[in-house]
Write a protein that holds these residues in place. Structure first.
Motif, PDB file in Angstrom:
ATOM      1  N   TYR A 537      -2.963  18.742   1.481  1.00 41.05           N
ATOM      2  CA  TYR A 537      -1.503  18.594   1.531  1.00 41.05           C
ATOM      3  C   TYR A 537      -1.042  17.443   0.643  1.00 41.05           C
ATOM      4  O   TYR A 537      -0.045  17.543  -0.077  1.00 41.05           O
ATOM      5  CB  TYR A 537      -1.071  18.319   2.972  1.00 41.05           C
ATOM      6  N   THR A 538      -1.761  16.332   0.740  1.00 34.67           N
ATOM      7  CA  THR A 538      -1.302  15.107   0.067  1.00 34.67           C
ATOM      8  C   THR A 538      -2.080  14.802  -1.209  1.00 34.67           C
ATOM      9  O   THR A 538      -2.127  13.651  -1.644  1.00 34.67           O
ATOM     10  CB  THR A 538      -1.383  13.910   1.042  1.00 34.67           C
ATOM     11  N   LEU A 543       1.877  16.226  -3.866  1.00 35.25           N
ATOM     12  CA  LEU A 543       2.916  15.235  -3.551  1.00 35.25           C
ATOM     13  C   LEU A 543       3.976  15.200  -4.645  1.00 35.25           C
ATOM     14  O   LEU A 543       5.185  15.215  -4.359  1.00 35.25           O
ATOM     15  CB  LEU A 543       2.290  13.846  -3.401  1.00 35.25           C
ATOM     16  N   ALA A 554       7.204  11.930   0.387  1.00 38.57           N
ATOM     17  CA  ALA A 554       5.794  11.574   0.581  1.00 38.57           C
ATOM     18  C   ALA A 554       5.517  11.310   2.055  1.00 38.57           C
ATOM     19  O   ALA A 554       4.484  11.740   2.604  1.00 38.57           O
ATOM     20  CB  ALA A 554       5.438  10.354  -0.266  1.00 38.57           C
ATOM     21  N   LEU A 557       5.327  14.531   4.020  1.00 34.26           N
ATOM     22  CA  LEU A 557       4.117  15.303   3.739  1.00 34.26           C
ATOM     23  C   LEU A 557       2.902  14.692   4.442  1.00 34.26           C
ATOM     24  O   LEU A 557       2.084  15.408   5.034  1.00 34.26           O
ATOM     25  CB  LEU A 557       3.887  15.371   2.228  1.00 34.26           C
ATOM     26  N   HIS A 558       2.779  13.364   4.384  1.00 34.26           N
ATOM     27  CA  HIS A 558       1.690  12.691   5.103  1.00 34.26           C
ATOM     28  C   HIS A 558       1.805  12.964   6.604  1.00 34.26           C
ATOM     29  O   HIS A 558       0.786  13.182   7.286  1.00 34.26           O
ATOM     30  CB  HIS A 558       1.727  11.185   4.833  1.00 34.26           C
ATOM     31  N   GLU A 561       0.596  16.515   7.406  1.00 30.44           N
ATOM     32  CA  GLU A 561      -0.865  16.578   7.349  1.00 30.44           C
ATOM     33  C   GLU A 561      -1.474  16.014   8.633  1.00 30.44           C
ATOM     34  O   GLU A 561      -2.357  16.633   9.246  1.00 30.44           O
ATOM     35  CB  GLU A 561      -1.368  15.798   6.138  1.00 30.44           C
TER      36      GLU A 561
END
Length: 695
Positions: A537-538, A543, A554, A557-558, A561
């Protein structure tokens, strides 16, 4: 019986209801918001809220709820009554614009992945005016987004809407550079929903099904799906009554439920809707899953949406049929006879090929879950390797374009590869390759890797975004050329794209070991488990893309995950605990009881001078694997107590330590079950579950 036309969508606050309950000018503004993507004027919110309340109360509603889709993967709702006190013993029905537009549920118990601390409880729901409100069970459901105090997305719907905007912007820009006059594009999806129906009484006797959604134990039934006699078979009377009620409920809620049939495995079925806009399709699929489960109880069934409830027969998926069209209703994935239309189609196709190749990891992780891992690559669903199937004719055309050669149809009609004579492509020139994860099926792509329980927002968010990225790159390149040079350059862009990304195209058997080896040679990724997939994902490229198109920050997204890795670990951990509990409390005591009976029979025969070879063989066949089960169970209980430090470590621990041991325990226990009489075995077996459920 009522005619469907007369009651379809009757429980939806759609255009017909709006026209009846709203002043004409405000109705027109709402249609602009919903159909043309215009911003909602805040000054009309009170009028819309009051009209929505009046309509809902005329339907018998007493409450309203902001209905949202948090990162749990299911929907959430908090119900408030349409009342405000007017005195010590009186109330008035009331619902205002501020209550329609924004809600404030406690966000502290929803997954946030670190976007907020546990003590920071505030979260907001925000009305999505592009999705219709509806009435269900005396409550007005208002589709909403869900975000944290700082505005970060805590849901699955918000990124989907952002990705729709991203693809719309990119596609409109490119099409206009190519000489098409396009103002807006619409993304459509048709999710085919598979499910199992199990008798409710049998279900309640299986703790594993009740807690985890799948059977953790179960010896093979005497018959599975070997005869292919369930698929498209005659629908049993009890199931037919269930399907009729499901249809009625869905039609009232405006869901285009169209096709229903028996699937491959016993007790397995499918419901498929007509295509609708992706945001609507996502909401309606959530509604569909809820209705399937709720109505099942009315008929003595339980609806299982787990991807792999039963070992040895097919699991359940959700094929995601995806395409997009212009504001003049031209499907951009519709091949045609006109050369100008063909160059547009081939440009879009090239962008999709490039995107799928460059972002294989994202497409794989978009369908990753503990349940789906049991299904992917098991000769019933696509493998965990991403590839594209285009069909023989389209593949041959692309090869000719890549090589700058002429394409000759099967009918031997010769076509030159010129700007004005791009080859016409017949609309039904592709077969259906059921082993392909991402197959072109004439005028759409069928993403076949989705699991049956999955919220379709994530795969479509990712698909929209990667295509937006590739169309943007194409547009950036085209802008460097004068209008009269662009068509020629588009051809060269298509050729370059095909040369660089043809490794992702595959027309063969995706189930075969040969393909796995070939895919490895081509440099394609095989991310077998959720633990393998989610950390991508990251990756920096991912990203960068999501931030560029403003789909995820960001931090968001983190957070996703971390949430999904933790969820995977917790799902496997719950399964491990359930397995240990069932062994200690149910299975082992039953086995011991039968062993004692066998031992007594053997001793009695011996005392009478009679040999007991059959009893001794059965006892040996039980006791030998039982010793391994006992040892493995102790190891499993010790593993359950260990808690790895990070989310990534937890997920890998679940995949590498817990699941292999659980599989070994299951195999041994299933072999024991085959030697235990039915009246001693403490659980309904597969013969009961798969062949008594729908009778």
């Amino acid at each position: 019986m009522k005619i469907v036309d007369e009651f379809f969508g009757c429980d939806v606050f759609g255009p017909a209801a709006m026209q009846r309950y709203l002043p004409h000018e405000i109705y027109k503004k709402m249609i602009d918001v919903m159909e043309r993507g215009k911003e909602l004027p805040k000054e009309i919110a009170d009028t819309v809220a009051n009209a929505m309340k009046d309509w809902a109360m005329d339907k018998g509603a007493t409450h309203y709820t902001h209905w949202f889709q948090p990162m749990t993967g299911i929907t959430a709702e908090k119900h408030d009554a349409f009342i405000n006190p007017t005195g010590p013993n009186s109330v008035i029905s009331d619902f205002r614009g501020k209550e329609l537009i924004k809600g404030e549920p406690d966000a502290s118990s929803f997954p946030s992945g670190g976007l907020r601390a546990t003590f920071e409880a505030r979260g907001y729901t925000a009305w999505d005016p592009t999705s219709f409100a509806f009435v269900k069970e005396k409550t007005l459901y208002i589709p909403t987004l869900f975000c944290s105090y700082d505005g970060s997305s805590l849901d699955k719907k918000t990124p989907l809407l952002r990705s729709i905007d991203a693809l719309d912007k990119a596609a409109v820009r490119l099409l206009n550079l190519m000489g098409y006059h396009t103002k807006k594009i619409t993304i459509t999806v048709g999710p085919e929903q598979e499910y199992f129906l199990i008798d409710e009484n049998l279900f309640k006797q299986r703790l594993d099904l009740m807690v985890t959604g799948r059977t953790l134990f179960g010896a093979p039934p005497v018959k599975g799906q070997e005869l292919d006699d369930h698929y498209f078979g005659n629908i049993d009377e009890r199931v037919k009554a269930y399907m009729e009620e499901v249809d009625q409920e869905l039609w009232k809620l405006g869901v285009f439920a169209k096709t229903e049939h028996k699937e491959v495995a016993p007790c397995q079925f499918e419901l498929a809707p007509v295509f609708s806009s992706v945001n609507s399709a996502n909401d309606q699929n959530q509604i569909t899953m809820d209705v399937l489960k709720r109505v099942a109880r009315h008929h003595g069934f339980v609806c299982l949406l787990h991807e792999k409830p039963f070992e040895g027969v097919n699991g359940s998926g959700k094929h995601n049929n995806w395409s997009f069209s212009t504001d003049s209703h031209e499907n951009l994935l519709e091949p045609g006879d006109d050369p100008k239309d063909n160059i547009r189609f081939l440009t879009i196709l090239a962008a999709i090929i490039k995107g799928v190749d460059e972002y294989q990891d994202l497409l794989r992780l978009s369908v990753a879950s503990a349940g789906n891992d049991h299904r992917l690559g098991a000769n019933e669903a696509p493998p965990a390797i991403i590839s594209i199937y285009l069909g023989d004719e389209l593949t041959a055309i692309l090869e000719a374009i890549e090589q700058g050669k002429e394409y000759v149809e099967n009918t031997n009609r010769k076509l030159e590869l010129g700007v004005s004579a791009l080859p016409p492509i017949s609309k039904d020139s592709t077969d259906r390759n059921r082993t392909s994860p991402f197959a072109f099926t004439g005028n759409k792509f069928e993403f076949r890797m989705l699991g049956s329980a999955l919220n379709i927002s994530c795969p479509n968010t990712i698909l929209n975004t990667i295509v937006a990225e590739e169309l943007t790159q194409f547009a950036d390149e085209l802008e460097n050329y004068a209008p009269e040079q662009r068509t020629e350059h588009v051809i060269s862009m298509i050729q370059k794209t095909l040369k660089e990304h043809k490794r992702i195209l595959f027309s063969g058997n995706g189930y075969s070991e040969e393909w796995r080896q070939e895919a490895k040679k081509r440099g394609l990724q095989e991310l077998k488990t959720t633990a393998d997939a989610l950390p991508h994902y990251t990756d920096p490229k991912n990203l960068a893309m999501f931030e560029k198109h403003k789909v995820y920050s960001a931090n968001e997204l983190h957070a996703r995950e971390n949430i999904l890795l933790e969820n995977y670990y917790q799902v496997v951990l719950i399964e491990a605990r359930t397995m240990a509990y069932m062994l200690r409390k149910l299975i082992l005591p039953a086995v011991f009881e039968y062993e004692a009976k066998l031992a007594t029979i053997i001793q009695t025969k011996k005392a009478s001078g009679i040999n007991s070879p059959l009893e001794e063989k059965i006892l040996f066949n039980i006791n030998e694997p039982l010793e391994f089960v006992s040892n493995h169970l102790e190891t499993l209980e010790n593993l359950i107590e260990k808690v790895p430090a990070s989310e990534k470590e937890k997920a890998q621990y679940a995949a590498d330590e817990l699941l292999p041991l659980m599989e070994a325990i299951r195999t041994l226990t299933d072999s024991i079950e085959q030697n235990i009489p039915k009246d001693f075995w403490p659980l309904p077996d597969y013969n009961d579950l798969l062949f008594k459920s729908v009778q």
